[in-house]
Motif scaffolding. Sequence first.
Motif, PDB file in Angstrom:
ATOM      1  N   MET A  20      23.161  22.574  39.327  1.00 49.56           N
ATOM      2  CA  MET A  20      23.627  22.797  38.175  1.00 49.56           C
ATOM      3  C   MET A  20      23.545  21.196  37.890  1.00 49.56           C
ATOM      4  N   LYS A  21      23.666  20.385  38.184  1.00 51.77           N
ATOM      5  CA  LYS A  21      23.695  19.599  37.761  1.00 51.77           C
ATOM      6  C   LYS A  21      22.406  18.634  36.778  1.00 51.77           C
ATOM      7  N   VAL A  24      22.674  20.688  33.931  1.00 53.47           N
ATOM      8  CA  VAL A  24      23.471  19.782  33.247  1.00 53.47           C
ATOM      9  C   VAL A  24      22.975  18.816  32.522  1.00 53.47           C
ATOM     10  N   SER A  25      22.236  17.978  33.687  1.00 59.12           N
ATOM     11  CA  SER A  25      21.446  16.432  33.220  1.00 59.12           C
ATOM     12  C   SER A  25      20.535  16.886  31.962  1.00 59.12           C
ATOM     13  N   GLY A  27      19.990  19.427  29.849  1.00 62.85           N
ATOM     14  CA  GLY A  27      20.318  19.699  28.827  1.00 62.85           C
ATOM     15  C   GLY A  27      21.291  18.257  28.056  1.00 62.85           C
ATOM     16  N   ALA A  28      21.874  17.692  28.447  1.00 56.75           N
ATOM     17  CA  ALA A  28      22.594  17.186  27.751  1.00 56.75           C
ATOM     18  C   ALA A  28      21.815  16.203  27.252  1.00 56.75           C
ATOM     19  N   THR A  68      20.458  11.041  37.803  1.00 60.31           N
ATOM     20  CA  THR A  68      20.438  12.496  38.516  1.00 60.31           C
ATOM     21  C   THR A  68      19.121  12.784  39.233  1.00 60.31           C
TER      22      THR A  68
END
Length: 102
Positions: A20-21, A24-25, A27-28, A68
Amino acid sequence: MADQNTSNTQPPEHKPESKMKHIVSFGAMILLTVAAFVLVLRDVVPVVWVLPLMLGFAVIQVLLQLFTFMHLDQKGSFYYILFIAFGVMVAVISVTGLVFMP
């Protein structure tokens, strides 16, 4: 007995929060890239602010990628961080010297 041998050779499973990390990274980073394009294509902010905002977006993306995807937030990565910081320092000194060179 065959199941016991194959379980030892399989790599350990990644934690769900780790996946998930990464998502999310990623996507950011995509959102930051889209925001940079929007800043350039449309006059959303004054022209004076475009370059500082894009540089800020770039710094955020570099930090996201380092911590990440290159796992610099894990134990034992102190020397990698030290060498990267030294490289950044050399680059800043070099660029500053080139800019102010007569």
